[in-house]
Design an enzyme around this catalytic site. Structure first.
Site, short mmCIF file in Angstrom:
data_model
loop_
_atom_site.label_atom_id
_atom_site.label_comp_id
_atom_site.label_asym_id
_atom_site.label_seq_id
_atom_site.Cartn_x
_atom_site.Cartn_y
_atom_site.Cartn_z
N LYS A 183 35.67 73.80 -26.86
CA LYS A 183 35.49 74.86 -25.87
C LYS A 183 36.68 74.96 -24.91
CE LYS A 183 30.42 74.79 -26.11
NZ LYS A 183 29.15 74.78 -25.34
N ASN B 155 30.91 72.00 -21.37
CA ASN B 155 30.57 70.75 -22.05
C ASN B 155 31.38 70.48 -23.31
OD1 ASN B 155 29.33 72.61 -23.64
ND2 ASN B 155 27.26 71.80 -23.43
N HIS C 26 30.96 72.69 -29.07
CA HIS C 26 29.78 73.28 -29.70
C HIS C 26 29.60 72.66 -31.07
CE1 HIS C 26 27.07 76.07 -31.69
NE2 HIS C 26 27.94 76.09 -32.68
N GLU D 63 27.20 80.52 -38.74
CA GLU D 63 28.33 80.40 -37.82
C GLU D 63 29.65 80.22 -38.57
OE1 GLU D 63 25.53 78.60 -34.23
OE2 GLU D 63 27.05 77.29 -35.12
P1 ATP Z 1 26.03 74.45 -28.23
O1 ATP Z 1 25.14 75.54 -28.80
O2 ATP Z 1 27.20 74.99 -27.45
O3 ATP Z 1 26.45 73.46 -29.28
P2 ATP Z 1 23.73 73.02 -27.32
O4 ATP Z 1 23.15 73.39 -28.64
O5 ATP Z 1 23.78 71.58 -26.95
O6 ATP Z 1 25.19 73.58 -27.18
P3 ATP Z 1 22.30 75.26 -26.17
O7 ATP Z 1 20.95 75.12 -25.58
O8 ATP Z 1 22.46 75.91 -27.50
O9 ATP Z 1 22.97 73.79 -26.16
O10 ATP Z 1 23.19 76.02 -25.09
C1 ATP Z 1 24.41 76.64 -25.46
C2 ATP Z 1 25.44 76.39 -24.39
O11 ATP Z 1 25.04 77.08 -23.21
C3 ATP Z 1 25.57 74.93 -23.94
O12 ATP Z 1 26.39 74.14 -24.77
C4 ATP Z 1 26.19 75.11 -22.56
O13 ATP Z 1 27.59 75.42 -22.65
C5 ATP Z 1 25.43 76.34 -22.05
N1 ATP Z 1 24.22 75.98 -21.32
C6 ATP Z 1 23.06 75.50 -21.85
N2 ATP Z 1 22.15 75.28 -20.89
C7 ATP Z 1 22.74 75.64 -19.72
C8 ATP Z 1 22.33 75.66 -18.36
N3 ATP Z 1 21.11 75.27 -18.00
N4 ATP Z 1 23.22 76.09 -17.43
C9 ATP Z 1 24.46 76.50 -17.80
N5 ATP Z 1 24.91 76.52 -19.06
C10 ATP Z 1 24.07 76.08 -20.01
MG MG Z 2 23.17 75.37 -29.38
#
Ligand code: ATP
Ligand code: MG
Length: 139
Positions: free
Chosen positions: A9, A112, A115, A126
Site C-alpha cells: 500500500k 496498514n 493487502h 483480484e
Molecule cells: P485488505 O482487504 O486491505 O487486505 P483486510 O482484509 O485485513 O485488509 P478489510 O476489512 O477488508 O481488512 O478492510 C480493507 C481495508 O480497509 C483495511 O486493510 C484498511 O486499510 C481499511 N480499514 C478497515 N477497517 C477500517 C477502519 N475501521 N478504519 C479505517 N480503515 C479501515
Molecule cells: Mg479485505
C-alpha cells in the site's frame, strides 16, 4: 500450488519499506509471479474496495489508496491465500502478531502496509482485475 493477490500500500511504498516487504514475502516461501508499480485512480481503487462502499471508512480508504504509488503482486505458493493472511497479520496492527508484516510496518488500521486476498474466489477476481492471463502464466 495456489496464487493470491497482494498490494504493497502507499504508506509502505512512501516510507521505503517495499523492498523489505518483498523480502519478507519471499522469505515466507512466496514466488513473485507478476509485479507492477502503479498509482491507482479513483475508479480503480473504488472498484477494488467496492465490497466496503457502505462502510464509514470507504471514502478515506479510497483516498489513501490513491495517495501515492503501490506495488501490485501476484504471488504463488502452497496454500497461498491463507498463508499470506497469516504473514500479513491482523487488519489493525495493534492486534497483529509479532513478526507479521502489519506488526512490523503498518502505521494504523487504515494505513496498514499490505493487502491480501481473503479467499480463493476473491484472489481469482483480484488477480484478473489487475493482471492479464499472459502475465499470470495462465495461457
Ligand atoms: P485488505 O482487504 O486491505 O487486505 P483486510 O482484509 O485485513 O485488509 P478489510 O476489512 O477488508 O481488512 O478492510 C480493507 C481495508 O480497509 C483495511 O486493510 C484498511 O486499510 C481499511 N480499514 C478497515 N477497517 C477500517 C477502519 N475501521 N478504519 C479505517 N480503515 C479501515
Ligand atoms: Mg479485505
Amino acid at each position: 500450488m495456489q496464487k493470491t493477490f497482494s498490494i504493497i500500500k502507499p504508506d509502505a511504498v512512501a516510507s521505503g519499506r517495499a523492498g523489505q516487504i518483498l523480502a519478507h514475502l519471499e522469505g515466507a516461501g512466496f514466488r513473485i509471479v507478476a509485479m507492477r508499480m502503479t498509482r491507482l485512480s479513483q475508479s480503480v481503487a473504488g472498484g477494488f474496495y467496492a465490497v466496503h462502499k457502505e462502510r464509514p471508512f470507504y471514502n478515506s480508504l479510497v483516498t489513501f489508496m490513491m495517495e501515492g504509488p503501490v506495488v501490485l503482486l501476484a504471488l504463488e505458493r502452497e496454500d497461498a491465500v491463507k498463508t499470506l493472511r497469516e504473514v500479513m497479520g491482523a487488519t489493525n496492527p495493534a492486534n497483529a502478531a509479532d513478526g507479521t508484516i502489519r506488526k512490523l510496518f503498518a502505521e494504523s488500521i487504515e494505513r496498514n502496509a499490505i493487502h491480501g486476498s481473503d479467499a480463493p474466489e476473491t484472489a481469482a477476481q483480484e488477480l484478473a482485475y489487475f493482471f492479464t492471463s499472459v502475465e499470470l502464466n495462465q495461457l
